[in-house]
Design a protein around this motif. Structure first.
Motif, mmCIF file in Angstrom:
data_model
loop_
_atom_site.group_PDB
_atom_site.id
_atom_site.type_symbol
_atom_site.label_atom_id
_atom_site.label_comp_id
_atom_site.label_asym_id
_atom_site.label_seq_id
_atom_site.Cartn_x
_atom_site.Cartn_y
_atom_site.Cartn_z
ATOM 1 N N VAL A 98 10.460 -3.403 -26.398
ATOM 2 C CA VAL A 98 10.884 -4.470 -25.503
ATOM 3 C C VAL A 98 10.734 -3.885 -24.101
ATOM 4 C CG1 VAL A 98 12.704 -6.074 -24.854
ATOM 5 C CG2 VAL A 98 12.593 -5.230 -27.212
ATOM 6 N N PRO A 99 9.660 -4.236 -23.387
ATOM 7 C CA PRO A 99 9.408 -3.597 -22.090
ATOM 8 C C PRO A 99 10.448 -3.976 -21.037
ATOM 9 C CG PRO A 99 7.828 -5.362 -22.487
ATOM 10 C CD PRO A 99 8.641 -5.234 -23.729
ATOM 11 N N ALA A 100 10.661 -3.079 -20.087
ATOM 12 C CA ALA A 100 11.512 -3.379 -18.943
ATOM 13 C C ALA A 100 10.916 -4.575 -18.209
ATOM 14 C CB ALA A 100 11.587 -2.166 -18.014
ATOM 15 N N HIS A 101 11.759 -5.487 -17.771
ATOM 16 C CA HIS A 101 11.316 -6.691 -17.051
ATOM 17 C C HIS A 101 10.219 -7.428 -17.821
ATOM 18 C CE1 HIS A 101 13.710 -5.318 -13.715
ATOM 19 N NE2 HIS A 101 13.062 -4.171 -13.704
ATOM 20 N N GLY A 102 10.343 -7.483 -19.149
ATOM 21 C CA GLY A 102 9.310 -8.123 -19.962
ATOM 22 C C GLY A 102 9.891 -8.771 -21.202
ATOM 23 N N GLU A 103 9.010 -9.077 -22.135
ATOM 24 C CA GLU A 103 9.395 -9.782 -23.360
ATOM 25 C C GLU A 103 8.768 -9.148 -24.582
ATOM 26 O OE1 GLU A 103 9.887 -14.422 -22.001
ATOM 27 O OE2 GLU A 103 7.932 -13.781 -22.727
ATOM 28 N N LEU A 104 9.488 -9.270 -25.687
ATOM 29 C CA LEU A 104 8.955 -9.008 -27.013
ATOM 30 C C LEU A 104 8.895 -10.368 -27.690
ATOM 31 C CD1 LEU A 104 8.181 -7.435 -29.584
ATOM 32 C CD2 LEU A 104 10.646 -7.143 -29.999
ATOM 33 N N VAL A 105 7.691 -10.812 -28.037
ATOM 34 C CA VAL A 105 7.513 -12.131 -28.636
ATOM 35 C C VAL A 105 7.166 -11.960 -30.111
ATOM 36 C CG1 VAL A 105 6.187 -14.281 -28.585
ATOM 37 C CG2 VAL A 105 6.758 -13.109 -26.441
ATOM 38 N N LEU A 106 7.967 -12.567 -30.973
ATOM 39 C CA LEU A 106 7.676 -12.632 -32.399
ATOM 40 C C LEU A 106 7.254 -14.058 -32.677
ATOM 41 C CD1 LEU A 106 9.563 -10.110 -32.092
ATOM 42 C CD2 LEU A 106 10.138 -10.474 -34.470
ATOM 43 N N LYS A 107 6.030 -14.243 -33.209
ATOM 44 C CA LYS A 107 5.505 -15.585 -33.419
ATOM 45 C C LYS A 107 4.608 -15.605 -34.640
ATOM 46 C CE LYS A 107 1.549 -14.860 -30.374
ATOM 47 N NZ LYS A 107 0.805 -15.319 -29.223
ATOM 48 N N SER A 108 4.370 -16.801 -35.153
ATOM 49 C CA SER A 108 3.495 -16.974 -36.303
ATOM 50 C C SER A 108 2.108 -16.436 -35.971
ATOM 51 C CB SER A 108 3.414 -18.466 -36.661
ATOM 52 O OG SER A 108 2.606 -18.654 -37.792
ATOM 53 N N GLY A 109 1.567 -15.595 -36.846
ATOM 54 C CA GLY A 109 0.265 -14.991 -36.611
ATOM 55 C C GLY A 109 0.335 -13.707 -35.812
ATOM 56 N N GLY A 110 1.550 -13.334 -35.368
ATOM 57 C CA GLY A 110 1.734 -12.114 -34.582
ATOM 58 C C GLY A 110 2.874 -11.290 -35.141
ATOM 59 N N ASN A 111 3.558 -10.560 -34.278
ATOM 60 C CA ASN A 111 4.722 -9.791 -34.703
ATOM 61 C C ASN A 111 5.769 -10.750 -35.256
ATOM 62 O OD1 ASN A 111 3.371 -7.578 -33.665
ATOM 63 N ND2 ASN A 111 4.494 -7.590 -31.735
ATOM 64 N N HIS A 112 6.508 -10.308 -36.291
ATOM 65 C CA HIS A 112 7.458 -11.197 -36.952
ATOM 66 C C HIS A 112 8.444 -10.407 -37.801
ATOM 67 C CE1 HIS A 112 4.164 -10.502 -39.764
ATOM 68 N NE2 HIS A 112 5.054 -10.668 -40.716
ATOM 69 N N LEU A 113 9.465 -11.118 -38.302
ATOM 70 C CA LEU A 113 10.398 -10.556 -39.269
ATOM 71 C C LEU A 113 10.028 -11.054 -40.651
ATOM 72 C CD1 LEU A 113 13.867 -11.207 -37.579
ATOM 73 C CD2 LEU A 113 12.417 -9.175 -37.390
ATOM 74 N N MET A 114 10.269 -10.225 -41.654
ATOM 75 C CA MET A 114 10.143 -10.654 -43.045
ATOM 76 C C MET A 114 11.512 -10.496 -43.703
ATOM 77 S SD MET A 114 7.093 -11.767 -43.602
ATOM 78 C CE MET A 114 7.331 -12.034 -45.330
ATOM 79 N N PHE A 115 12.053 -11.608 -44.188
ATOM 80 C CA PHE A 115 13.309 -11.614 -44.938
ATOM 81 C C PHE A 115 12.920 -11.468 -46.406
ATOM 82 C CE2 PHE A 115 14.136 -13.676 -40.996
ATOM 83 C CZ PHE A 115 15.481 -13.462 -40.703
ATOM 84 N N GLU A 116 13.324 -10.367 -47.009
ATOM 85 C CA GLU A 116 12.943 -10.067 -48.390
ATOM 86 C C GLU A 116 14.176 -10.076 -49.281
ATOM 87 O OE1 GLU A 116 10.705 -6.409 -48.122
ATOM 88 O OE2 GLU A 116 9.652 -7.145 -46.364
#
Length: 157
Positions: A98-116
């Motif tokens: 999570v960069p300083a003065h920035g964003e971490l974006v989790l989106k479909s087709g990109g970075n994401h969480l998996m609930f298992e």
């Protein structure tokens, strides 16, 4: 290191390098040296499987220090893993920056969480509680609404 960078790129690169070198002690100083995290645009598409689901959101950091999302917990799943997608391939990772003065974006087709190992299958209209854990900041609790399996945040459908 490249020698010909735009001045703004040099400032950003220097700030990120300093934020990454300080360790956890760097977060205990002045207000500008800490991450200031907030979470928005969270949602889970209704899972099509009884065993797994995905989750998406954006972490915004208004602070002067970078942080990392290191783990996620939820009472709906036996395990929640963090994945990054690079070149169309998904892989589990230990942390996402999570960069300083920035964003971490989790989106479909990109970075994401998996609930298992789902303990129950979330249905559209319900919410799923998650707790995000970071390398330097305290945990952040998020209520993640369950949307339709084909939900697109750009259109709202």
């Amino acid at each position: 290191m490249r020698r010909r960078l735009a001045p703004a790129a040099l400032v950003i690169a220097g700030a990120l390098a300093l934020a990454g070198c300080g360790g956890s002690a760097s977060d205990s100083g002045s207000g500008s040296g800490k991450a200031e995290l907030s979470v928005g645009s969270a949602y889970m598409p209704q899972p099509v499987s009884d065993e797994m689901a995905a989750g998406f959101f954006t972490v915004t950091n208004k602070g002067g220090a970078a942080d990392e999302l290191t783990s996620v917990t939820s009472d709906v799943a036996g395990q929640v893993t963090v994945h990054e997608t690079t070149g169309g391939a998904m892989q589990e990772v230990k942390a996402l920056k999570v960069p300083a003065h920035g964003e971490l974006v989790l989106k479909s087709g990109g970075n994401h969480l998996m609930f298992e190992q789902l303990k129950r299958k979330p249905k559209e209209g319900q919410t799923v509680s998650v707790e995000l854990h970071f390398a330097h900041s305290g945990p952040v609790k998020v209520e993640m609404p369950v949307k339709s399996a084909t939900y697109n945040p750009k259109t709202g459908h």
